[in-house]
Design an enzyme around this catalytic site. Structure first.
Site, mmCIF file in Angstrom:
data_model
loop_
_atom_site.group_PDB
_atom_site.id
_atom_site.type_symbol
_atom_site.label_atom_id
_atom_site.label_comp_id
_atom_site.label_asym_id
_atom_site.label_seq_id
_atom_site.Cartn_x
_atom_site.Cartn_y
_atom_site.Cartn_z
ATOM 1 C CB CYS A 284 -3.289 11.763 17.269
ATOM 2 S SG CYS A 284 -1.834 10.744 17.583
ATOM 3 N NE ARG B 53 -6.063 -1.502 2.031
ATOM 4 C CZ ARG B 53 -5.210 -1.494 3.061
ATOM 5 N NH1 ARG B 53 -4.730 -0.360 3.531
ATOM 6 N NH2 ARG B 53 -4.836 -2.643 3.608
ATOM 7 C CB CYS C 48 -2.712 9.845 24.805
ATOM 8 S SG CYS C 48 -1.099 10.528 24.343
ATOM 9 C CG ASP D 176 0.322 1.200 15.785
ATOM 10 O OD1 ASP D 176 1.252 0.412 15.551
ATOM 11 O OD2 ASP D 176 -0.580 1.452 14.959
ATOM 12 C CB CYS E 30 -0.926 -0.003 1.201
ATOM 13 S SG CYS E 30 -2.017 -1.452 1.249
ATOM 14 C CB CYS F 47 -10.850 25.494 20.628
ATOM 15 S SG CYS F 47 -11.908 24.872 19.300
ATOM 16 N N GLY G 145 2.073 -4.060 9.719
ATOM 17 C CA GLY G 145 2.180 -5.120 8.742
ATOM 18 C C GLY G 145 0.920 -5.925 8.532
#
Length: 414
Positions: free
Chosen positions: A357, A138, A287, A303, A23, A347, A70
């Site tokens: 993130c 993909r 987080c 990750d 991909c 905000c 993967g």
């Protein structure tokens, strides 16, 4: 606000960055550069160490044994049979196990599907929409589309009654086709659970030319290790405003006919925010509760941050629970809130976003402060757009009713 790491989720990569597809936007393929000259397949000893430590360090009652890549199915079916047996051996009496796997679906056959059903796996299958949109990026190692093989895998999972969710990435090829994508999942695949994830590939002046060639088409030293750095983005990266429009368009159709029938993760998470909950790390004030385990036992803070600066250690040297609750990981999680720009803290939709993130915080605010999320314009437009409907559904739930009652309310008011 303090980061709380008492509960955590870990994505394990039994085949590392190895994948049978190529991909173009998958920068995780570059993580092979972290482990040159060694097998990317998790060995039996590491598997047992991982499962034993996961059960020991998880407070429960539910423990997720989650596999990703993967392509995790490259590790072979016998490996997963072993993992199920180990989870049963090491689980505590009060613990229940949820087995999950995220796959591109091309390797699924009847034997795999029967196994997933037998052990109540939740399977996430990656597909980016109808054939033309999916096959844009993909592709196989030779550049051919993967659509037919993915849909074949989807049908086999459905045939055997496996719980399966759609994971759809949003990028330059499908960002202008939200309803075509949504209706394909809902009407043709009959999907009931859909997750959408924006593709954002960061780059620097030094890496942008190579990155634009596509990670799947690069090999070895031609494929640099991807890191969360740089303020440039690739040509495949979703446009921020278009991502907001993508979400708005699907939401408008969903809220009129599909609430309670089709579950879109982004909408569920948003409803949680309107109820004062934070049901995903990306919208939480802090987080650090979602970590990654590589094939050799290395644990990374996230990750999305599998890179040297965010390596916490290895479970063969330091118990998993200690790594998860380490000072380094605590600082990583707390930084999500501490590094918010003033523009974000003031905000009106901060409660629904909290800067999303940190990996995407690489543009400047209108007043020139660093650390604004690349997707800010899209998310701000989306959260503003859904405010009225979310307040209605939140009020229904607070009254002990169901969110799908919004479908029958006059003017959408409880």
């Amino acid at each position: 606000m303090q980061s709380n790491l008492s509960h955590y989720h870990l994505l394990a990569k039994p085949a590392g960055a190895a994948c049978n597809l190529g991909c173009q936007y998958c920068f995780f393929l570059s993580k092979e550069n972290l482990y040159h000259g060694e097998s990317h397949l998790m060995d039996e000893a590491t598997l047992e160490t991982y499962i034993a430590q996961l059960m020991e360090s998880s407070p429960g009652p539910q423990v997720d044994v989650a596999w990703q890549g993967g392509e995790p199915m490259l590790r072979g079916l016998d490996f997963y049979k072993r993992s199920v047996a180990l989870a049963e051996r090491y689980r505590k009496p009060h613990q229940q196990i949820l087995h999950t796997i995220q796959t591109n679906g091309t390797l699924i056959d009847d034997e795999w599907a029967r196994f997933f059903k037998q052990h109540n796996y939740l399977v996430g299958l990656s597909i980016d929409g109808p054939r033309a949109l999916h096959d844009t990026y993909r592709v196989t190692k030779k550049g051919a589309g993967s659509f037919d093989e993915v849909v074949r895998g989807w049908k086999l999972l459905r045939k055997h009654g496996v719980d399966v969710n759609i994971l759809c990435t949003v990028h330059a090829a499908n960002q202008d086709h939200p309803l075509e994508v949504y209706r394909f999942f809902r009407d043709e695949l009959k999907a009931e659970y859909i997750q959408v994830i924006p593709i954002i590939e960061r780059a620097t002046l030094d890496t942008i030319t190579v990155a634009n060639k596509g990670w799947g088409g690069l090999k070895g030293t031609d494929r640099p290790l991807y890191k969360q750095e740089g303020s440039l983005v690739t040509e495949r990266t979703v446009n921020a405003e278009k991502f907001g429009h993508f979400l708005n368009s699907i939401f408008d159709e969903w809220v009129k006919r599909d609430v309670g029938k089709v579950y879109v993760t982004t909408f569920d998470i948003a409803l949680g925010s309107w109820l004062g909950q934070h049901n995903a790390c990306i919208v939480s004030p802090t987080c650090g509760n979602a970590l990654a385990l590589e094939h050799n036992g290395d644990v990374y803070s996230c990750d999305h941050f599998v890179e040297p600066d965010h390596l916490l250690g290895n479970i063969k040297d330091t118990p998993l629970g200690r790594l998860v609750r380490s000072e380094k990981q605590s600082r990583f999680g707390q930084a999500k809130y501490d590094t918010l720009p003033k523009y974000c803290k003031e905000c009106p939709v901060l409660f629904a976003c909290y800067g999303e993130c940190p990996r995407n915080r690489f543009i400047k605010t209108p007043d020139g402060e660093d650390g604004l999320n690349y997707l800010c314009a899209g998310y701000k437009g989306f959260f503003t757009h859904i405010d009225s409907a979310m307040k209605t559904m939140a009020n229904l739930i607070k009254q002990g009713r169901y969110a799908d009652e919004i479908l029958t309310l006059p003017n959408g008011t409880p």
